[in-house]
Scaffold this active site. Structure first.
Site, PDB file in Angstrom:
ATOM      1  N   LYS A   1       0.927  -1.250  -0.146  1.00  0.00           N
ATOM      2  CA  LYS A   1      -0.136   0.105  -0.113  1.00  0.00           C
ATOM      3  C   LYS A   1       0.899   1.414   0.239  1.00  0.00           C
ATOM      4  CE  LYS A   1      -3.772  -2.190   2.225  1.00  0.00           C
ATOM      5  NZ  LYS A   1      -4.607  -2.325   3.768  1.00  0.00           N
ATOM      6  N   GLN A  10      -4.397  -0.723   9.794  1.00  0.00           N
ATOM      7  CA  GLN A  10      -4.224  -2.140   9.275  1.00  0.00           C
ATOM      8  C   GLN A  10      -4.844  -3.005  10.458  1.00  0.00           C
ATOM      9  OE1 GLN A  10      -3.257  -2.914   6.207  1.00  0.00           O
ATOM     10  NE2 GLN A  10      -3.912  -5.190   6.836  1.00  0.00           N
ATOM     11  N   ASP A  57     -11.002   3.642   4.746  1.00  0.00           N
ATOM     12  CA  ASP A  57     -11.500   2.367   4.962  1.00  0.00           C
ATOM     13  C   ASP A  57     -13.246   2.193   4.478  1.00  0.00           C
ATOM     14  OD1 ASP A  57      -9.777   0.315   4.746  1.00  0.00           O
ATOM     15  OD2 ASP A  57      -9.414   0.180   6.688  1.00  0.00           O
TER      16      ASP A  57
END
Length: 294
Positions: free
Chosen positions: A54, A98, A121
């Site tokens: 990422k 994460q 997210d």
């Protein structure tokens, strides 16, 4: 019948090229490049790989990347304090924590501390609620990526029977909402579903997201169906494979994604797209007050 491949890697590359161009245009006009902060707690090997990918891709698009690698022993209070600082930092437009987090940290509490305008997210209750009300702003990355893949087939989705296997907050539930917005008729299956094979056999669109290696058998697939495999499982040999028995399913489906190379690249691309969108939200009138929505 042999299914046509839905190329997630190619779709993601097209989206990333578009993001790179839009970021370049922003910078040329005097506006700052959007910034994405990625927080990793602990040393989970899979998470380290995902986060590394990422961050690398973030840099290639011209977005600014802020990295925070925290020890396994980091407390929930320390993590939330960091998020509070990032919420207040105007250089940071998106915040990603994460998952999974260490067991002593409550992921739901952490998610609710992120400013909804920086929730790239798409998992904050505010953003999930907007999706439920058909007024999405920042949307969960994997379901959003799945919808891009479905539309890339050129098939008319309206009225199709879509079956989602899995009811997680990250994929299953928001995936069902995305499909409902696309005017599909949606069935959500889970571990207590009776006659799962029979229900899968009625699906014009199947989204498999339960996290069990090759759980969905090829003979379950309705001839001509579109199959989206969200699963990411390791075989005993260490290879990455999906929830669907790909070799058997591709002989019945009309369209199918592979693992790897299907949904995974799109998830990362949608994260970067959300970061750019978050920056635009923060510059415009639709930003919300996080203190009133958490």
């Amino acid at each position: 019948m042999t299914a046509r491949m839905i190329d997630g890697k190619a779709c993601a590359q097209r989206l990333i090229a578009e993001i790179r161009e839009r970021v370049s245009t922003r910078v040329a006009s005097g506006r700052p490049a959007p910034g994405l902060a990625v927080i990793l707690v602990g040393n989970n090997p899979a998470s380290q790989i995902y986060v590394g990918n990422k961050r690398k891709l973030t840099d290639t698009t011209g977005l600014r990347s802020f990295s925070y690698d925290l020890a396994e022993t980091t407390s929930q209070q320390e993590l939330i304090a960091l998020i509070d600082r990032l919420n207040a930092d105007s250089a940071v437009n998106g915040i990603l924590v994460q998952l999974p987090l260490p067991k002593h940290i409550d992921a739901d509490s952490v998610t609710e501390c992120i400013d909804p305008n920086k929730d790239v997210d798409g998992l904050h209750p505010y953003n999930m609620g907007r999706l439920l009300l058909k007024r999405p702003v920042l949307r969960p990355c994997t379901p959003q990526g799945c919808m891009v893949l479905l539309r890339s087939t050129g098939e008319d989705l309206v009225g199709k029977h879509a079956v989602v296997i899995g009811q997680s907050n990250i994929v299953g539930r928001p995936m069902a909402l995305e499909l409902l917005m696309a005017r599909c008729t949606v069935t959500v299956c889970h571990s207590a579903t009776r006659d799962l094979a029979g229900i899968v056999g009625t699906a014009d669109i199947l989204v498999a997201a339960m996290g069990k290696l090759r759980f969905v058998q090829g003979q379950w697939i309705k001839p001509g169906a579109i199959v989206i495999d969200v699963g990411t499982n390791r075989t005993p040999e260490g290879k990455l494979r999906g929830d669907v028995d790909f070799d058997a399913a591709k002989e019945r489906a009309a369209w199918i994604t592979s693992v790897p190379g299907g949904v995974g690249p799109m998830t990362v691309a949608m994260l970067l797209s959300n970061t750019l969108k978050a920056a635009e939200i923060q510059e415009g009138p639709v930003a919300v007050d996080a203190s009133r929505s958490s």
